[in-house]
Design an enzyme around this catalytic site. Structure first.
Site, PDB file in Angstrom:
ATOM      1  N   LYS A 103      15.978 -25.041-121.469  1.00  0.00           N
ATOM      2  CA  LYS A 103      16.752 -24.297-122.460  1.00  0.00           C
ATOM      3  C   LYS A 103      17.143 -22.924-121.902  1.00  0.00           C
ATOM      4  O   LYS A 103      16.365 -22.293-121.182  1.00  0.00           O
ATOM      5  CB  LYS A 103      15.901 -24.157-123.726  1.00  0.00           C
ATOM      6  CG  LYS A 103      16.590 -23.564-124.932  1.00  0.00           C
ATOM      7  CD  LYS A 103      15.623 -23.598-126.113  1.00  0.00           C
ATOM      8  CE  LYS A 103      16.164 -22.931-127.347  1.00  0.00           C
ATOM      9  NZ  LYS A 103      15.192 -22.979-128.468  1.00  0.00           N
ATOM     10  N   SER A 184      16.691 -24.640-132.665  1.00  0.00           N
ATOM     11  CA  SER A 184      17.660 -24.030-131.775  1.00  0.00           C
ATOM     12  C   SER A 184      17.765 -24.745-130.435  1.00  0.00           C
ATOM     13  O   SER A 184      18.669 -24.464-129.647  1.00  0.00           O
ATOM     14  CB  SER A 184      17.287 -22.566-131.527  1.00  0.00           C
ATOM     15  OG  SER A 184      16.042 -22.463-130.843  1.00  0.00           O
ATOM     16  N   SER A 208      12.323 -25.604-133.978  1.00  0.00           N
ATOM     17  CA  SER A 208      13.377 -25.702-132.978  1.00  0.00           C
ATOM     18  C   SER A 208      13.116 -26.676-131.847  1.00  0.00           C
ATOM     19  O   SER A 208      13.978 -26.884-131.004  1.00  0.00           O
ATOM     20  CB  SER A 208      13.680 -24.314-132.407  1.00  0.00           C
ATOM     21  OG  SER A 208      14.363 -23.545-133.368  1.00  0.00           O
TER      22      SER A 208
END
Length: 528
Positions: A103, A184, A208
Site C-alpha cells: 500500500k 482504505s 481498512s
C-alpha cells in the site's frame, strides 16, 4: 505525469518479455503454485513480467481498476536476483521470487514516492524501507509496486468516497466496476482480486484491511496490534494502526503474515508479542487445524435477508466441521464511537506531525496544519468531491497529555475489549467470535460519499487491538461478502486456523467477472 511514467514502464517491460520465455499464466495462482512453477523452471522474471503485463492490460485500460499507483522500476532486478539464488540452490523461503504489492502509505527504499494518495507527498521519495518491507526483502519477495488507497487512509473526511485519491484516482471493484472497493486498502484489495500480484500488504486503523478484503472477495487479516511494525508507515493512530496481509486464500495470507511478523525496537508495540517458540508456525499450523468441539460465539447483527441467508450457510459449514455455535447478544457500548473518534483525531495530529518531520526536504508539508493549507490551496485537485473536516478537527485537539483524550482512550479500550469482545466470548465460554464482516459493496458516489449499510465487524477488534480475519462467504447478487473470525490479543493463530477450516469446507470464493454494474438487467424495466 505519474500515470504516464507507470504506463511507459509497463510497456517497456512488456516489450522485454516478448523476447523472453512464453508468459506464464498467473491469474488466480496461489503462492504455492508460483513456487511450484519456479521449481519446475519458470523464472521469477517471467512471473513478474506476466503480472506487469496484466496490470498494463487492466489497470489504466480495459476495466480501468486504478488499483496500482506506482510500479517499482527495480522489480525485475529483484526477480533476477531471486532466479540467481534458486539456480545456485539457495532460495530464501516461501516468498522468494513472489511478486507482492504494498500500500502506498508504506515506505520502501525503491525510487518511488510514498504518497498516501496525496499530492502533498508527491516528492516523498524516502529511499528507506519500512521494517516490514525490509523483512519481505530478506525473504526474497519481489516488491512489484504500490497500491492506490483512500487518500490519507480515509481519515480526511467523514464524507469521503472510499478508494479515491488525488494521486491515483478511484479504485474500481473487479466484481462490479461501479461498486466500492472499500477503504482504505482499496487498491490492495482490487489488485489481488484481479491477480495483479500474488498477495498485498494493506493497513488498518478501523476496517481498512477487512472491508476491502470482504468486498473484493479476499481473505484479509487485521492482526493483533504489535505483530507487525508500523515504523515508516504514514500514520493515523498508534493505538489502532497496523499493517495486515491480504490474499486470495487463508494460506497465502498466513505465508505473507509470517513474512511480516517481527519485533522492531522503533515500534514498542512489537516488543510485547509472545515468543511462541514451541508453537507451530502460522502456516504449518494450518495443516492440523480443526474446529471439532471448538466453541464459537455467534453474533447476528441486523442485516438484509439475502445476507442473512449467506451467513446462515456459513454457520452451517462451521457446525458441520464440529464447531459448537453459541448465539450471543451485542452489549450496549454507549459512547464508543465518539471516544474512538477523539482518539483518532488526537493521535492523527501528533503522529502525523512526527512522521512528516522525518520526510525529505523536498516535502514542504511538515505538519498537519501544512497539509490542511496545501489542500485548501489545491482544492480543485485535492477536494473535488469531499472536504477535510476531520483534518481540521484533528488540528484543534490538545495533544497526547490532554485528560479528555486519555479518558477517551481508556473508555474505548474498555468498551471494545473487556465489555465488548471479552464479554461476548465469556458469555458463550468461547474462544472465537463469528459475524458477517460488512454488508454488500455500495455504489461509488461522488455526491454523497460512502453509503455504509448493513453490519460492520471492524470497530471492536480495531479499538481493542485484537486479531480479525475475514474469509469469503461467496457472492450476494454478484458482489462479494465475508465472514469474520475474531479472538483476543495474540490469538492470530486461532483465527487463521478457524478461517482455514471454514474456507476449505465452504470453497465459497468466486473469481471476479469485471461486470460494468450489477444493477443492469431485464428486471429493471418492469412488466410493461
Amino acid at each position: 505525469m505519474r500515470a504516464l511514467v507507470l504506463a511507459v514502464l509497463v510497456s517497456s517491460v512488456c516489450a522485454v518479455s516478448a523476447h523472453a520465455q512464453a508468459a506464464p499464466a498467473v491469474e488466480e495462482k496461489s503462492i504455492d503454485q508460483l513456487q511450484a512453477m519456479m521449481a519446475a523452471g519458470t523464472t521469477s522474471v517471467a512471473i513478474t513480467q506476466a503480472y506487469l503485463a496484466r496490470i498494463a492490460a487492466m489497470d489504466r485500460s480495459g476495466p480501468t481498476l486504478r488499483a496500482v499507483i506506482a510500479l517499482n522500476p527495480a522489480a525485475l532486478d529483484q526477480a533476477k536476483a531471486s532466479d540467481a539464488r534458486r539456480k545456485a540452490g539457495r532460495p530464501l523461503g516461501a516468498l522468494d521470487g513472489v511478486p507482492v504489492l504494498i500500500k502506498d502509505n508504506i515506505e520502501s527504499k525503491d525510487p518511488i514516492a510514498t504518497t498516501a494518495g496525496s499530492l502533498a507527498l508527491k516528492d516523498n521519495v524516502t529511499l528507506r524501507d519500512a521494517p516490514l518491507v525490509a523483512s519481505l526483502r530478506r525473504q526474497g519477495a519481489v516488491i512489484l509496486g504500490k497500491t492506490n488507497l483512500s487518500e490519507w487512509a480515509n481519515i480526511r473526511s467523514t464524507h469521503s468516497m472510499s478508494g479515491w485519491s488525488a494521486v491515483g484516482g478511484l479504485v474500481r471493484n473487479p466484481y462490479a466496476l461501479d461498486r466500492t472497493s472499500c477503504g482504505s486498502s482499496s487498491g490492495s484489495g482490487a489488485a489481488v482480486a484481479a491477480s495483479f500480484a500474488a498477495a498485498a500488504v494493506g493497513t488498518e486503523t478501523d476496517g481498512s484491511v477487512v472491508c476491502p478484503s470482504s468486498m473484493n472477495g479476499l481473505v484479509g487479516l487485521k492482526p493483533t496490534l504489535g505483530r507487525i511494525s508500523r515504523s515508516r508507515v504514514v500514520p493515523i493512530s498508534h493505538s489502532q494502526d497496523t499493517p495486515g496481509p491480504m490474499g486470495r486464500s487463508v494460506k497465502d495470507v498466513a505465508i505473507l503474515f509470517e513474512g511480516l511478523v517481527g519485533t522492531d525496537p522503533t515500534d514498542p508495540a512489537t516488543t510485547r508479542q509472545p515468543a511462541e517458540r514451541t508453537a507451530p508456525g502460522f502456516v504449518a499450523g494450518l495443516a492440523g487445524a480443526s474446529l471439532k468441539g471448538v466453541r464459537i460465539a455467534v453474533l447476528r447483527p441486523q442485516m438484509p435477508d439475502i445476507l442473512k441467508a449467506k451467513f446462515d450457510a456459513a454457520l452451517a459449514v462451521l457446525s458441520a466441521q464440529g464447531a459448537v455455535l453459541v448465539d450471543v447478544t451485542a452489549p450496549k457500548l454507549d459512547g464508543i464511537g465518539e471516544a474512538e473518534l477523539l482518539v483518532l483525531q488526537t493521535e492523527l495530529k501528533a503522529d502525523l506531525n512526527t512522521y512528516l518531520a522525518t520526510t525529505p526536504k523536498a516535502v514542504t508539508t511538515r505538519t498537519l496544519a501544512d497539509v490542511i493549507a496545501f489542500d485548501t490551496a489545491n482544492a480543485a485537485n485535492e477536494m473535488p468531491f469531499f472536504a477535510q473536516e476531520t483534518f481540521e478537527a484533528a488540528e484543534k485537539t490538545r495533544g497526547l497529555t490532554d485528560p479528555e483524550y486519555l479518558g477517551a482512550r481508556a473508555k474505548s479500550l474498555r468498551l471494545a475489549g473487556k465489555e465488548g469482545i471479552d464479554a461476548m466470548l465469556a458469555s458463550a465460554q468461547a474462544t472465537l467470535l463469528v459475524e458477517p464482516t460488512y454488508g454488500m459493496p455500495w455504489l461509488s458516489d461522488t455526491v454523497y460519499g460512502d453509503q455504509f449499510s448493513g453490519p460492520s465487524a471492524s470497530e471492536l477488534p480495531a479499538i481493542a487491538g485484537y486479531p480479525h480475519l475475514t474469509v469469503p462467504m461467496g457472492l450476494v447478487r454478484g458482489v462479494p461478502v465475508g465472514v469474520s473470525f475474531i479472538a483476543t490479543a495474540w490469538a492470530d493463530r486461532a483465527v487463521l486456523n478457524a478461517g482455514y477450516v471454514y474456507e476449505q469446507a465452504a470453497k465459497a470464493r468466486v473469481a471476479p467477472g469485471y461486470a460494468a454494474t450489477n444493477d443492469a438487467g431485464p428486471g429493471l424495466a418492469g412488466a410493461r
